[in-house]
Design a protein around this motif. Structure first.
Motif, PDB file in Angstrom:
ATOM      1  N   ASP A  98       0.824  -1.209   0.000  1.00  0.00           N
ATOM      2  CA  ASP A  98       0.000   0.000   0.000  1.00  0.00           C
ATOM      3  C   ASP A  98       0.857   1.258   0.000  1.00  0.00           C
ATOM      4  OD1 ASP A  98      -2.167  -1.706   0.112  1.00  0.00           O
ATOM      5  OD2 ASP A  98      -2.486  -1.449   2.273  1.00  0.00           O
ATOM      6  N   GLU A  99       1.885   1.291   0.850  1.00  0.00           N
ATOM      7  CA  GLU A  99       2.752   2.462   0.933  1.00  0.00           C
ATOM      8  C   GLU A  99       3.487   2.716  -0.378  1.00  0.00           C
ATOM      9  OE1 GLU A  99       3.396   4.674   3.425  1.00  0.00           O
ATOM     10  OE2 GLU A  99       1.917   3.790   4.784  1.00  0.00           O
ATOM     11  N   ALA A 100       3.811   1.640  -1.097  1.00  0.00           N
ATOM     12  CA  ALA A 100       4.534   1.767  -2.371  1.00  0.00           C
ATOM     13  C   ALA A 100       3.590   2.077  -3.527  1.00  0.00           C
ATOM     14  CB  ALA A 100       5.299   0.481  -2.664  1.00  0.00           C
ATOM     15  N   GLY A 101       2.271   2.114  -3.245  1.00  0.00           N
ATOM     16  CA  GLY A 101       1.305   2.391  -4.301  1.00  0.00           C
ATOM     17  C   GLY A 101       1.194   1.257  -5.312  1.00  0.00           C
ATOM     18  N   ARG A 102       1.437   0.039  -4.849  1.00  0.00           N
ATOM     19  CA  ARG A 102       1.397  -1.128  -5.733  1.00  0.00           C
ATOM     20  C   ARG A 102       0.189  -1.996  -5.396  1.00  0.00           C
ATOM     21  NH1 ARG A 102       6.961  -1.945  -6.909  1.00  0.00           N
ATOM     22  NH2 ARG A 102       6.452  -3.858  -8.071  1.00  0.00           N
TER      23      ARG A 102
ATOM     24  N   LEU B 273      10.133  -5.900   6.325  1.00  0.00           N
ATOM     25  CA  LEU B 273      11.393  -6.161   5.633  1.00  0.00           C
ATOM     26  C   LEU B 273      11.211  -7.201   4.523  1.00  0.00           C
ATOM     27  CD1 LEU B 273      14.304  -5.137   5.888  1.00  0.00           C
ATOM     28  CD2 LEU B 273      14.768  -7.054   7.417  1.00  0.00           C
ATOM     29  N   GLY B 274      10.407  -8.232   4.797  1.00  0.00           N
ATOM     30  CA  GLY B 274      10.169  -9.254   3.782  1.00  0.00           C
ATOM     31  C   GLY B 274       9.444  -8.701   2.572  1.00  0.00           C
ATOM     32  N   ALA B 275       8.384  -7.946   2.807  1.00  0.00           N
ATOM     33  CA  ALA B 275       7.635  -7.373   1.690  1.00  0.00           C
ATOM     34  C   ALA B 275       8.480  -6.368   0.917  1.00  0.00           C
ATOM     35  CB  ALA B 275       6.361  -6.710   2.218  1.00  0.00           C
ATOM     36  N   ASN B 276       9.264  -5.587   1.648  1.00  0.00           N
ATOM     37  CA  ASN B 276      10.137  -4.615   0.987  1.00  0.00           C
ATOM     38  C   ASN B 276      11.119  -5.312   0.045  1.00  0.00           C
ATOM     39  OD1 ASN B 276      10.883  -1.695   0.917  1.00  0.00           O
ATOM     40  ND2 ASN B 276      12.843  -2.440   1.698  1.00  0.00           N
ATOM     41  N   GLU B 277      11.618  -6.459   0.459  1.00  0.00           N
ATOM     42  CA  GLU B 277      12.534  -7.235  -0.379  1.00  0.00           C
ATOM     43  C   GLU B 277      11.827  -7.743  -1.636  1.00  0.00           C
ATOM     44  OE1 GLU B 277      16.398  -8.934  -1.077  1.00  0.00           O
ATOM     45  OE2 GLU B 277      15.680  -7.423   0.339  1.00  0.00           O
ATOM     46  N   LEU B 278      10.608  -8.253  -1.483  1.00  0.00           N
ATOM     47  CA  LEU B 278       9.861  -8.794  -2.626  1.00  0.00           C
ATOM     48  C   LEU B 278       9.497  -7.707  -3.635  1.00  0.00           C
ATOM     49  CD1 LEU B 278       7.424 -11.350  -0.937  1.00  0.00           C
ATOM     50  CD2 LEU B 278       9.668 -11.776  -1.972  1.00  0.00           C
ATOM     51  N   LEU B 279       9.426  -6.463  -3.176  1.00  0.00           N
ATOM     52  CA  LEU B 279       9.093  -5.348  -4.069  1.00  0.00           C
ATOM     53  C   LEU B 279      10.330  -4.650  -4.633  1.00  0.00           C
ATOM     54  CD1 LEU B 279       6.012  -3.719  -2.304  1.00  0.00           C
ATOM     55  CD2 LEU B 279       6.077  -4.756  -4.564  1.00  0.00           C
TER      56      LEU B 279
END
Length: 305
Positions: free
Chosen positions: A73-77, A109-115
Motif C-alpha cells: 500500500d505504501e509503495a502504491g502497488r 522487511l520481507g515485503a520490501n525485499e519482494l518489491l
C-alpha cells in the motif's frame, strides 16, 4: 535487478526500557524468529511453528501479514494475488521480549525485499513505530545492538551503540499480559524529582553497557516511572527479583512492559544459573516460568535468502 519471488527474514527478540530508559532504550537479543515470504497461492496464508502456533491467526489478520501488505500500500502497488508466509517462531508471545516488534519488522522487511526494496531502513523504522505505537523495540529489532530512539515531529532520531559482549538471564512467567494493559496502569503525571531521577540514570545505563561496566550498571538501573507499577501486575516478580540479586546478577529490570524479568550478568555461564534462580522463585510463588540465558545481538533483522 528483478525482485525475488521469495525471501527469508530473521528478526530478533528485544528488551526495552532497561530500567530508567522508558520508551527510549532497546537492546536486540540473540533469539530469533525466521520467516519465509513467497509470492504464491491465492490470498494470504500464514503457517506457524513454535511459539503461538495455536494462538496466532493464519490469514491476513496476522500482524506479520498486515505489515507486509502495508508495504504494498505504501509503495502504491497492487497487493499480490497470493502471499504465503511460513514462520518459525522462537520469541515468546506477550512476554516483554518484543514478539510483536519482531513480527512487524519481519513483515515490513520481507515485503520490501519482494518489491525490490522501495524503502530504506529509516522509512521501514518509521512504519514499524507507527504500527507498534512506540519505537524502542522496533528500533532494536531492525537495527540491532543497543539503540537510543526519540520522536522528533513525525520523524525518528536513532543512535545505535555497539556494546561489548553482554549476557542476560531471563525469567519468562506464564502470566496473561499485554503491553496495552501494562501501559494503562502507568501514571499520566510524575513529579519533577522522579523525572530527574530517571534522567540522571539513563545516560549512565548507556555508558555502562557501552563500556561493559557492570558495577556501574548495577548502580543506575533503578527507575521511578514505570517499573513499580508493572511489578504489581507480576505475581512472584518481587521474589524473583530478590532471587536474581542473591544469585549474583549485576542489574535487574522488567523486560519491556513485562511480565519477564531480565538480569544482566558478567559471564555467559552465570546466565542460566541466575535465570533458574528467578524461575524457581516464581515457582515458589505459584507461577510457572521459563529460564532463558541469552546474549545481546549486534545485528538486527536481516534478509538471509
Amino acid at each position: 535487478m528483478t525482485p525475488p519471488r521469495s525471501c527469508t527474514v530473521r528478526s530478533p527478540a528485544t528488551t526495552a526500557n532497561l530500567g530508567p530508559g522508558f520508551d527510549c532504550l532497546g537492546l536486540a537479543l540473540d533469539l530469533w524468529n525466521e520467516s519465509r515470504f513467497s509470492l504464491e497461492g491465492n490470498g494470504v496464508a500464514v503457517s506457524i511453528s513454535g511459539e503461538g502456533a495455536e494462538k496466532l491467526p493464519h490469514d491476513e489478520t496476522n500482524l506479520m501479514a498486515q505489515c507486509a501488505l502495508r508495504i504494498w500500500d505504501e509503495a502504491g502497488r497492487a497487493r499480490p494475488v497470493g502471499l504465503t508466509i511460513e514462520c518459525d517462531v522462537h520469541v515468546p508471545l506477550a512476554s516483554g521480549l518484543g514478539s510483536s516488534s519482531s513480527a512487524a519488522v519481519a513483515g515490513l522487511l520481507g515485503a520490501n525485499e519482494l518489491l525490490g526494496r522501495p524503502f530504506d531502513r529509516r522509512r521501514l523504522l518509521e512504519l514499524a513505530a507507527d504500527i507498534e505505537g512506540h519505537p524502542d523495540n522496533v528500533a532494536a529489532a531492525l537495527l540491532g545492538g543497543l539503540t537510543i530512539v526519540m520522536q522528533t515531529g513525525e520523524k525518528l532520531l536513532t543512535k545505535k551503540i555497539l556494546v561489548p559482549e553482554v549476557h542476560v538471564a531471563l525469567a519468562v512467567p506464564d502470566i496473561a499480559f499485554t503491553t496495552r494493559s501494562a501501559r494503562a496502569g502507568l501514571p499520566e503525571q510524575v513529579t519533577m524529582k522522579d523525572a530527574v531521577f530517571n534522567l540522571q540514570r539513563t545516560p549512565l545505563v548507556v555508558e555502562a553497557l557501552r563500556t561493559g561496566d557492570f558495577e556501574l550498571l548495577g548502580q543506575v538501573m533503578e527507575d521511578r516511572l514505570h517499573q513499580a507499577n508493572r511489578m504489581q501486575l507480576i505475581p512472584g516478580g518481587r521474589e524473583a527479583w530478590v532471587a536474581a540479586q542473591k544469585a549474583g546478577a549485576a542489574a535487574i529490570a522488567v523486560s519491556g512492559s513485562g511480565p519477564s524479568l531480565i538480569a544482566f550478568v558478567s559471564l555467559a555461564t552465570d546466565a542460566l544459573v541466575v535465570a533458574r534462580a528467578m524461575t524457581d522463585a516464581f515457582g515458589a510463588a505459584g507461577v510457572a516460568a521459563r529460564p532463558l540465558g541469552l546474549s545481546a545481538s549486534a545485528v538486527g533483522a536481516t534478509v538471509i535468502a
